[in-house]
Design a protein around this motif. Structure first.
Motif, PDB file in Angstrom:
ATOM      1  N   SER A   2       0.801   4.084   6.104  1.00 28.31           N
ATOM      2  CA  SER A   2       0.787   2.627   6.216  1.00 28.31           C
ATOM      3  C   SER A   2       1.485   1.988   5.017  1.00 28.31           C
ATOM      4  O   SER A   2       1.559   2.558   3.928  1.00 28.31           O
ATOM      5  N   LEU A   3       1.974   0.779   5.230  1.00 29.61           N
ATOM      6  CA  LEU A   3       2.644   0.041   4.167  1.00 29.61           C
ATOM      7  C   LEU A   3       1.686  -0.229   3.007  1.00 29.61           C
ATOM      8  O   LEU A   3       2.060  -0.106   1.842  1.00 29.61           O
ATOM      9  N   GLN A   4       0.422  -0.558   3.312  1.00 24.70           N
ATOM     10  CA  GLN A   4      -0.579  -0.805   2.258  1.00 24.70           C
ATOM     11  C   GLN A   4      -0.762   0.436   1.403  1.00 24.70           C
ATOM     12  O   GLN A   4      -0.837   0.346   0.178  1.00 24.70           O
ATOM     13  N   ARG A   5      -0.852   1.587   2.068  1.00 25.32           N
ATOM     14  CA  ARG A   5      -1.043   2.846   1.338  1.00 25.32           C
ATOM     15  C   ARG A   5       0.188   3.160   0.493  1.00 25.32           C
ATOM     16  O   ARG A   5       0.069   3.580  -0.652  1.00 25.32           O
ATOM     17  N   ASP A   6       1.382   2.917   1.044  1.00 28.03           N
ATOM     18  CA  ASP A   6       2.620   3.129   0.293  1.00 28.03           C
ATOM     19  C   ASP A   6       2.632   2.277  -0.971  1.00 28.03           C
ATOM     20  O   ASP A   6       2.975   2.743  -2.048  1.00 28.03           O
ATOM     21  N   LYS A   7       2.259   1.012  -0.822  1.00 31.16           N
ATOM     22  CA  LYS A   7       2.255   0.093  -1.967  1.00 31.16           C
ATOM     23  C   LYS A   7       1.262   0.543  -3.031  1.00 31.16           C
ATOM     24  O   LYS A   7       1.539   0.454  -4.228  1.00 31.16           O
ATOM     25  N   LEU A   8       0.109   1.025  -2.594  1.00 30.90           N
ATOM     26  CA  LEU A   8      -0.897   1.515  -3.531  1.00 30.90           C
ATOM     27  C   LEU A   8      -0.379   2.731  -4.293  1.00 30.90           C
ATOM     28  O   LEU A   8      -0.513   2.818  -5.517  1.00 30.90           O
ATOM     29  N   ARG A  11       2.227   1.588  -6.795  1.00 33.68           N
ATOM     30  CA  ARG A  11       1.597   0.892  -7.923  1.00 33.68           C
ATOM     31  C   ARG A  11       0.960   1.899  -8.888  1.00 33.68           C
ATOM     32  O   ARG A  11       1.123   1.803 -10.103  1.00 33.68           O
TER      33      ARG A  11
END
Length: 157
Positions: A2-8, A11
């Motif tokens: 997921s995009l959220q997981r990628d961003k995490l 980061r």
């Protein structure tokens, strides 16, 4: 993924890599770290060879290999341990991973929009410069959201 997981993940990785940033401006010693640390500790090549269970000429080869960048990571790790050091290895991005992705997406978007704009120009259907910039920004954000593998194709740095 997921995009959220990628961003995490990005980061967290950026935070880890920030610590290495200052090392970019610190060149290795002219004779290499092995030689420099060995000499600073007062360990002879023969003594280091004994600790590594190799010959003295092998230690000389390790030192030359480090300077010539032909030494293996495995050997560096063994030598570091024999010197009472920890071998640390990292790939340190020149900019944050977020910035790197943003730049790549913007370059790809710009190329895509410019190709389309050229075709539209030939058909006398030009768009304004402001509209073109907006299209590039929109496509950049879409590419970042979709994170296609093509983001890394055919673009020179």
């Amino acid at each position: 993924m997921s995009l959220q997981r990628d961003k995490l993940i990005i980061r967290q990785l950026n935070r880890k890599l920030e610590r290495f940033g200052q090392l970019r401006s610190m060149p290795p010693p002219r004779k290499g770290w092995i030689s420099e640390i060995r000499r600073a500790l007062g360990i002879s090549a023969r003594q280091l060879a004994s600790r590594l269970k190799v010959t003295s000429p092998a230690v000389s080869q390790y030192e030359k290999g480090e300077v010539n960048r032909t030494i293996t990571l495995e050997t560096l790790e063994k030598v570091a341990a024999a010197l009472g050091c920890e071998f640390v290895y990292a790939l340190v991005p020149k900019v944050s991973l977020d910035d790197l992705l943003q730049r790549r997406a913007r370059r790809l978007a710009t190329e895509m929009i410019e190709r389309t704009s050229h075709s539209m120009h030939l058909e006398q259907q030009d768009v304004s410069e402001n509209e073109s910039k907006k299209q590039i920004e929109d496509l950049t954000q879409q590419l970042l959201a979709d994170r296609p593998r093509t983001l890394w194709n055919d673009i020179e740095d």
